[in-house]
Enzyme design. Structure first.
Site: not given
Length: 313
Positions: A253, A135
């Protein structure tokens, strides 16, 4: 904290039985080296990485990863069964899943924002661990204020050139792809000028450098982009839609929305209190099992209620 607290539909009960049987027959051989916590595996070596990836592939082939995704995207086609697989892997003390970013962030983001081509291209390989993702959101000067990031994606021919600096990038040294948030327009507002890319990590101009924590452990990296070429078809959605798509990713997330992949043992629901309860039954205190203490049992019950409330929320 036993099977009596489980309330499954007939389909889920059958699936749970499958998970338990499969796990009982397919426990991986222990890795010959230091391994940190199972719910958040830290990679110690290329061999450790491969061991973790082999485990994810085995769990995927066994039907315990991607359970709720449609079959056309490489999933199992079940309904609300991934949490059961996560629970059973946690209770069986299996290793964590190394492809967590691809499972819990990338794949659900693609379900909401990707084309049919992108879903079929990327989701199956993220589920199986064949392709590992990282990420690329945080930067040295852009943490809590993510929209202030300065990594640039400038138009160049049919694609882009990316220049900038990402930090705290887990598994970047092994990742094949990155979900990258970069500024493609410096004239618009800070939210409107961002774009979201599916960035290949093997192009020229990308340098991955490990970061060492105070404890001496690794696990994080910084990624430097120096005019790294980015094909135009790596753009997810349209140019300037990066903030909207990033908020989808961050919703998964932060746990505000549940994906259908498998985030590893951390998403297993009621599992950790159960492990403490099992320990209390085995360990003696003052000549009897610790679990015989009514005060301890009351505290465990309170913790289980909190854990279950968090799972349901």
């Amino acid at each position: 904290m036993n099977d009596k607290v489980i309330s499954d539909t007939p389909e889920q009960a059958e699936f749970r039985a499958h998970c338990r049987e499969w796990l009982s027959k397919n426990r991986p051989a222990p890795f010959k080296g230091p391994v940190q916590t199972q719910e958040h595996p830290r990679i110690n070596s290329p061999e450790h990485f491969q061991w973790l990836r082999d485990w994810q592939k085995a769990a995927y082939d066994g039907g315990l990863v991607g359970c709720d995704y449609p079959k056309e995207y490489g999933g199992g086609g079940h309904t609300d069964c991934q949490r059961i697989a996560n629970q059973e892997m946690t209770w069986a003390k299996m290793p964590g899943l190394i492809g967590k970013q691809g499972l819990s962030l990338v794949s659900p983001t693609l379900i909401d924002n990707g084309s049919e081509f992108l879903k079929k291209r990327f989701i199956p390989k993220a589920l199986s661990g064949e392709e590992i993702w990282c990420q690329g959101f945080s930067e040295p000067g852009s943490g809590s204020d993510l929209a202030s990031l300065q990594c640039r994606a400038e138009r160049h021919g049919d694609g882009y050139l990316v220049t900038g600096h990402k930090v705290w990038t887990t598994v970047a040294q092994y990742a094949k792809w990155m979900i990258l948030l970069a500024r493609s327009d410096f004239e618009s507002g800070k939210y409107q000028g961002l774009s979201y890319f599916l960035c290949p990590m093997d192009v020229e101009g990308i340098s991955v450098q490990p970061l060492v924590k105070m404890s001496g452990e690794g696990g994080f990296n910084q990624v430097i982009f120096d005019h790294a070429p980015m094909p135009a078809d790596s753009l997810l959605g349209h140019e300037g839609e990066g903030w909207k798509i990033a908020m989808t990713t961050l919703t998964f997330e932060r746990g505000a929305s549940e994906g259908t992949g498998a985030g590893g043992a951390a998403l297993g629901g009621t599992g950790f209190v159960r492990q403490v309860a099992d320990l209390a039954r085995r360990v003696e205190r003052d000549g009897r099992p610790a679990a015989a203490d009514p005060v301890l049992r009351d505290r465990l019950a309170g913790l289980w209620i909190q854990e279950e409330a968090l799972r349901l929320a």
